[in-house]
Write a protein that holds these residues in place. Structure first.
Motif, mmCIF file in Angstrom:
data_model
loop_
_atom_site.group_PDB
_atom_site.id
_atom_site.type_symbol
_atom_site.label_atom_id
_atom_site.label_comp_id
_atom_site.label_asym_id
_atom_site.label_seq_id
_atom_site.Cartn_x
_atom_site.Cartn_y
_atom_site.Cartn_z
ATOM 1 N N THR A 15 -9.906 -5.942 35.114
ATOM 2 C CA THR A 15 -9.302 -7.214 34.694
ATOM 3 C C THR A 15 -10.289 -8.002 33.848
ATOM 4 O O THR A 15 -9.920 -8.594 32.836
ATOM 5 C CB THR A 15 -8.885 -8.032 35.935
ATOM 6 O OG1 THR A 15 -7.972 -7.246 36.714
ATOM 7 C CG2 THR A 15 -8.211 -9.334 35.545
ATOM 8 N N GLU A 16 -11.578 -7.977 34.231
ATOM 9 C CA GLU A 16 -12.608 -8.705 33.484
ATOM 10 C C GLU A 16 -12.786 -8.151 32.070
ATOM 11 O O GLU A 16 -13.189 -8.881 31.169
ATOM 12 C CB GLU A 16 -13.951 -8.644 34.231
ATOM 13 C CG GLU A 16 -13.946 -9.347 35.577
ATOM 14 C CD GLU A 16 -13.246 -8.549 36.679
ATOM 15 O OE1 GLU A 16 -12.717 -9.186 37.606
ATOM 16 O OE2 GLU A 16 -13.202 -7.304 36.613
ATOM 17 N N PHE A 46 -9.438 -5.916 24.456
ATOM 18 C CA PHE A 46 -10.341 -5.427 25.478
ATOM 19 C C PHE A 46 -11.773 -5.718 25.052
ATOM 20 O O PHE A 46 -12.080 -5.754 23.873
ATOM 21 C CB PHE A 46 -10.128 -3.926 25.689
ATOM 22 C CG PHE A 46 -8.682 -3.569 25.901
ATOM 23 C CD1 PHE A 46 -8.021 -3.983 27.038
ATOM 24 C CD2 PHE A 46 -7.979 -2.849 24.950
ATOM 25 C CE1 PHE A 46 -6.691 -3.681 27.232
ATOM 26 C CE2 PHE A 46 -6.647 -2.535 25.132
ATOM 27 C CZ PHE A 46 -5.998 -2.953 26.280
ATOM 28 N N LYS A 47 -12.648 -5.908 26.043
ATOM 29 C CA LYS A 47 -14.027 -6.280 25.715
ATOM 30 C C LYS A 47 -14.989 -5.682 26.734
ATOM 31 O O LYS A 47 -14.595 -5.264 27.814
ATOM 32 C CB LYS A 47 -14.163 -7.803 25.701
ATOM 33 C CG LYS A 47 -13.761 -8.455 27.011
ATOM 34 C CD LYS A 47 -13.693 -9.950 26.873
ATOM 35 C CE LYS A 47 -13.247 -10.643 28.138
ATOM 36 N NZ LYS A 47 -11.870 -10.558 28.476
ATOM 37 N N ASN A 48 -16.249 -5.650 26.329
ATOM 38 C CA ASN A 48 -17.352 -5.239 27.210
ATOM 39 C C ASN A 48 -17.239 -3.808 27.731
ATOM 40 O O ASN A 48 -17.640 -3.523 28.855
ATOM 41 C CB ASN A 48 -17.510 -6.223 28.376
ATOM 42 C CG ASN A 48 -17.815 -7.619 27.901
ATOM 43 O OD1 ASN A 48 -18.492 -7.805 26.901
ATOM 44 N ND2 ASN A 48 -17.302 -8.604 28.592
ATOM 45 N N VAL A 65 -5.349 2.429 32.172
ATOM 46 C CA VAL A 65 -5.546 2.509 33.614
ATOM 47 C C VAL A 65 -6.281 1.269 34.088
ATOM 48 O O VAL A 65 -7.298 0.879 33.523
ATOM 49 C CB VAL A 65 -6.364 3.772 33.977
ATOM 50 C CG1 VAL A 65 -6.613 3.834 35.467
ATOM 51 C CG2 VAL A 65 -5.665 5.024 33.491
ATOM 52 N N HIS A 66 -5.757 0.659 35.144
ATOM 53 C CA HIS A 66 -6.402 -0.523 35.721
ATOM 54 C C HIS A 66 -7.413 -0.067 36.763
ATOM 55 O O HIS A 66 -7.069 0.572 37.741
ATOM 56 C CB HIS A 66 -5.344 -1.414 36.372
ATOM 57 C CG HIS A 66 -5.844 -2.777 36.723
ATOM 58 N ND1 HIS A 66 -5.063 -3.664 37.406
ATOM 59 C CD2 HIS A 66 -7.015 -3.416 36.476
ATOM 60 C CE1 HIS A 66 -5.739 -4.789 37.575
ATOM 61 N NE2 HIS A 66 -6.927 -4.654 37.015
ATOM 62 N N ASN A 67 -8.664 -0.394 36.524
ATOM 63 C CA ASN A 67 -9.723 -0.091 37.469
ATOM 64 C C ASN A 67 -9.848 -1.276 38.427
ATOM 65 O O ASN A 67 -10.274 -2.359 38.041
ATOM 66 C CB ASN A 67 -11.052 0.143 36.743
ATOM 67 C CG ASN A 67 -12.201 0.476 37.680
ATOM 68 O OD1 ASN A 67 -12.280 0.007 38.793
ATOM 69 N ND2 ASN A 67 -13.114 1.291 37.192
#
Length: 74
Positions: A15-16, A46-48, A65-67
């Motif tokens: 999410t971050e 998306f970032k980082n 995919v959500h981690n």
């Protein structure tokens, strides 16, 4: 030398890092399934994520995919 490029068919993010949990939420989806055509004009950012990634354009599949705390939710 000195650069790393990875070819992927799966983008695994938290999410971050920009996973759109407010849109692609499993609990909400089970109650009222998300229709892909409703997302056709949605832009995701998306970032980082370390290293460069190249994803093949359609019609090649690409999974997001959500981690969640190290567990992958497809």
């Amino acid at each position: 030398m000195g650069s790393f490029i990875e070819f992927n068919d799966t983008l695994q993010i938290t999410t971050e890092q920009g996973f759109p949990e407010h849109i692609l939420n499993l609990v909400t989806h089970k109650k009222n399934p998300i229709q892909v055509f409703n997302l056709s004009k949605t832009i995701f950012e998306f970032k980082n994520k370390p290293n460069a990634r190249i994803f093949h354009p359609a019609p090649t599949r690409c999974f997001i995919v959500h981690n969640i705390d190290g567990k992958w939710l497809y």
